[in-house]
Design a protein around this motif. Sequence first.
Motif, PDB file in Angstrom:
ATOM      1  N   THR A  91       0.842  -1.078  -0.038  1.00  0.00           N
ATOM      2  CA  THR A  91      -0.061   0.068  -0.078  1.00  0.00           C
ATOM      3  C   THR A  91       0.632   1.211  -0.073  1.00  0.00           C
ATOM      4  O   THR A  91       1.470   1.739   1.125  1.00  0.00           O
ATOM      5  CB  THR A  91      -0.869  -0.164   1.197  1.00  0.00           C
ATOM      6  OG1 THR A  91      -1.714  -1.334   1.164  1.00  0.00           O
ATOM      7  CG2 THR A  91      -1.980   1.027   1.090  1.00  0.00           C
ATOM      8  N   LYS A  92       1.069   1.900  -1.135  1.00  0.00           N
ATOM      9  CA  LYS A  92       1.872   3.078  -1.320  1.00  0.00           C
ATOM     10  C   LYS A  92       1.579   4.114  -0.341  1.00  0.00           C
ATOM     11  O   LYS A  92       2.312   4.825   0.239  1.00  0.00           O
ATOM     12  CB  LYS A  92       2.044   3.372  -2.638  1.00  0.00           C
ATOM     13  CG  LYS A  92       3.147   4.617  -3.018  1.00  0.00           C
ATOM     14  CD  LYS A  92       3.258   4.669  -4.353  1.00  0.00           C
ATOM     15  CE  LYS A  92       4.269   5.749  -4.657  1.00  0.00           C
ATOM     16  NZ  LYS A  92       3.884   7.057  -4.305  1.00  0.00           N
ATOM     17  N   SER A  93       0.281   4.533  -0.111  1.00  0.00           N
ATOM     18  CA  SER A  93      -0.142   5.497   0.625  1.00  0.00           C
ATOM     19  C   SER A  93       0.417   5.343   2.172  1.00  0.00           C
ATOM     20  O   SER A  93       0.692   6.374   2.910  1.00  0.00           O
ATOM     21  CB  SER A  93      -1.673   5.475   0.616  1.00  0.00           C
ATOM     22  OG  SER A  93      -2.258   4.251   1.209  1.00  0.00           O
ATOM     23  N   LYS A  94       0.583   4.074   2.547  1.00  0.00           N
ATOM     24  CA  LYS A  94       1.382   4.134   4.076  1.00  0.00           C
ATOM     25  C   LYS A  94       2.694   4.500   3.802  1.00  0.00           C
ATOM     26  O   LYS A  94       3.238   5.218   4.777  1.00  0.00           O
ATOM     27  CB  LYS A  94       1.135   2.647   4.422  1.00  0.00           C
ATOM     28  CG  LYS A  94      -0.140   2.098   4.739  1.00  0.00           C
ATOM     29  CD  LYS A  94      -0.157   0.752   5.432  1.00  0.00           C
ATOM     30  CE  LYS A  94      -1.609   0.182   5.875  1.00  0.00           C
ATOM     31  NZ  LYS A  94      -1.458  -1.358   6.186  1.00  0.00           N
ATOM     32  N   CYS A  95       3.408   4.210   2.656  1.00  0.00           N
ATOM     33  CA  CYS A  95       4.632   4.525   2.539  1.00  0.00           C
ATOM     34  C   CYS A  95       4.926   6.130   2.502  1.00  0.00           C
ATOM     35  O   CYS A  95       5.583   6.735   3.163  1.00  0.00           O
ATOM     36  CB  CYS A  95       5.325   4.069   1.397  1.00  0.00           C
ATOM     37  SG  CYS A  95       5.525   2.139   1.326  1.00  0.00           S
ATOM     38  N   ASP A  96       3.814   6.627   1.800  1.00  0.00           N
ATOM     39  CA  ASP A  96       3.680   8.316   1.652  1.00  0.00           C
ATOM     40  C   ASP A  96       3.663   8.915   2.811  1.00  0.00           C
ATOM     41  O   ASP A  96       4.222   9.990   3.307  1.00  0.00           O
ATOM     42  CB  ASP A  96       2.362   8.473   0.491  1.00  0.00           C
ATOM     43  CG  ASP A  96       3.017   8.111  -0.837  1.00  0.00           C
ATOM     44  OD1 ASP A  96       4.049   7.874  -1.013  1.00  0.00           O
ATOM     45  OD2 ASP A  96       1.948   8.063  -1.645  1.00  0.00           O
ATOM     46  N   ALA A  97       2.617   8.386   3.557  1.00  0.00           N
ATOM     47  CA  ALA A  97       2.471   8.804   5.245  1.00  0.00           C
ATOM     48  C   ALA A  97       3.658   8.682   5.833  1.00  0.00           C
ATOM     49  O   ALA A  97       3.859   9.726   6.723  1.00  0.00           O
ATOM     50  CB  ALA A  97       1.429   8.238   5.704  1.00  0.00           C
ATOM     51  N   ILE A  98       4.585   7.504   5.724  1.00  0.00           N
ATOM     52  CA  ILE A  98       5.671   7.618   6.714  1.00  0.00           C
ATOM     53  C   ILE A  98       6.683   8.590   6.120  1.00  0.00           C
ATOM     54  O   ILE A  98       7.422   9.356   6.711  1.00  0.00           O
ATOM     55  CB  ILE A  98       6.346   6.385   6.760  1.00  0.00           C
ATOM     56  CG1 ILE A  98       5.328   5.376   7.543  1.00  0.00           C
ATOM     57  CG2 ILE A  98       7.611   6.173   7.316  1.00  0.00           C
ATOM     58  CD1 ILE A  98       5.881   3.929   7.296  1.00  0.00           C
ATOM     59  N   ALA A  99       6.652   8.801   4.642  1.00  0.00           N
ATOM     60  CA  ALA A  99       7.663   9.749   4.333  1.00  0.00           C
ATOM     61  C   ALA A  99       7.256  11.218   4.603  1.00  0.00           C
ATOM     62  O   ALA A  99       8.082  11.980   4.700  1.00  0.00           O
ATOM     63  CB  ALA A  99       7.763   9.720   2.779  1.00  0.00           C
ATOM     64  N   ALA A 100       5.897  11.521   4.536  1.00  0.00           N
ATOM     65  CA  ALA A 100       5.557  12.749   5.022  1.00  0.00           C
ATOM     66  C   ALA A 100       5.965  13.306   6.545  1.00  0.00           C
ATOM     67  O   ALA A 100       6.307  14.446   6.432  1.00  0.00           O
ATOM     68  CB  ALA A 100       3.918  13.029   4.494  1.00  0.00           C
ATOM     69  N   SER A 101       5.712  12.264   7.394  1.00  0.00           N
ATOM     70  CA  SER A 101       6.266  12.745   8.808  1.00  0.00           C
ATOM     71  C   SER A 101       7.750  12.828   8.825  1.00  0.00           C
ATOM     72  O   SER A 101       8.276  13.476   9.549  1.00  0.00           O
ATOM     73  CB  SER A 101       5.693  11.284   9.538  1.00  0.00           C
ATOM     74  OG  SER A 101       6.236  11.360  10.879  1.00  0.00           O
TER      75      SER A 101
END
Length: 403
Positions: free
Chosen positions: A36-46
């Motif tokens: 799930t790329k959106s989970k990766c994107d959330a970590i990257a944003a944090s």
Amino acid sequence: MSTVLVIGAGGVSSVCVHKMAMNADIFSDIHLASRTKSKCDAIAASVKERTGRDVTTYSIDAEEVPAMVNLIRKVQPSLVVNLALPYQDLPIMDACLEASVNYLDTANYEPKDEAKFEYKWQWAYHDRFKQAGLMALLGSGFDPGVTSVFTMWLKKHKLKTIRQLDILDCNGGDHGQHFATNFNPEINIREVTAPARHWENGEWVETPAMANKVNFDFEAVGPKNMYLMYHEELESLAKFVPELERARFWMTFGDAYITHLTVLQNVGMTSIEPIRYQGKEIIPLQFLAAVLPKPETLGETTKGNTNIGVIATGEALDGSGEKTFYIKNICSHEAAYEETGNQAVSYTTGVPAMIGSAMVVTGKWSGDGVFNMEEMDPDPFMDMLNSDGLPWTVEELDGPVSF
């Protein structure tokens, strides 16, 4: 300065990637992939918000070896850090061999259809990694991981031999939920409901799950009931500390957790046997995991401390007879959340994953083949525990534990 590719986007991965970003002198480029790329994107944003560092994200099915190989070749990392599910270990190792890159994980392989953690499947890869001139480091979490390093540090600096070993894992945190697991629900419940095993006099002794309970007073937590369980580091410790007469693993659980788990087990919700539901085949435990709170969402509400350590008894290195030492880390849920946005159970696994990665990419730990933590020099790892958020203490006890 090294490029790394992290697989998985749960709480442990979030902590690991945050801590990698905080060590820019070691990890120059960080790449993160998950189904799930959106989970990766959330970590990257944090990570971007907290550190200013960029993390490149991808979507990947870790069980699809050709896709993994293509991603590895695109990223060209010096290390693949597997923080996905244990039953994805072997395909990721296969991809690392094909793409010629080093490998690290935090938990040993487990077949999807059997709740059985064993190193044999991964140890069987040793010759292939050795012939390829690659390193695979297994179990670089807290337990397994830090507990093994704790043990080998004691053997290097305090004890010539270790006769008895007890690993004590206490989570004194309160997340405010009726029932939730502090790491992946599917893996957590499979562990807890499996028969307990401990090492004694050269053989494995098996007892029913949750049948042996002891009350222990944990520093910074207080008295808690801990239960005898099987945990994978017992297997590697029994192999690499051959003089061990007895090795046990204990984990704390509250009464409410035990009650909920007992009911769920009694009604079949912890089963890994497929059933038919509305024309589709489902696995009850996977369905249960889908409806329980996600561990990565518990950080903000979890308060209290974890206390994880090792009590070892053996012949003193200085020749002064038999001695017992207790080495441990105490970690605050609130402090872990403030630093990384995750609770301490994820933190205590994610930080050692970062440190193990640092050991490999800097060459402080090296070798061709498949290795466990016990085979490495504990000192540089122990130094980074102190400097990167998991400080430890060691004390001499009056004598061996009596429980």
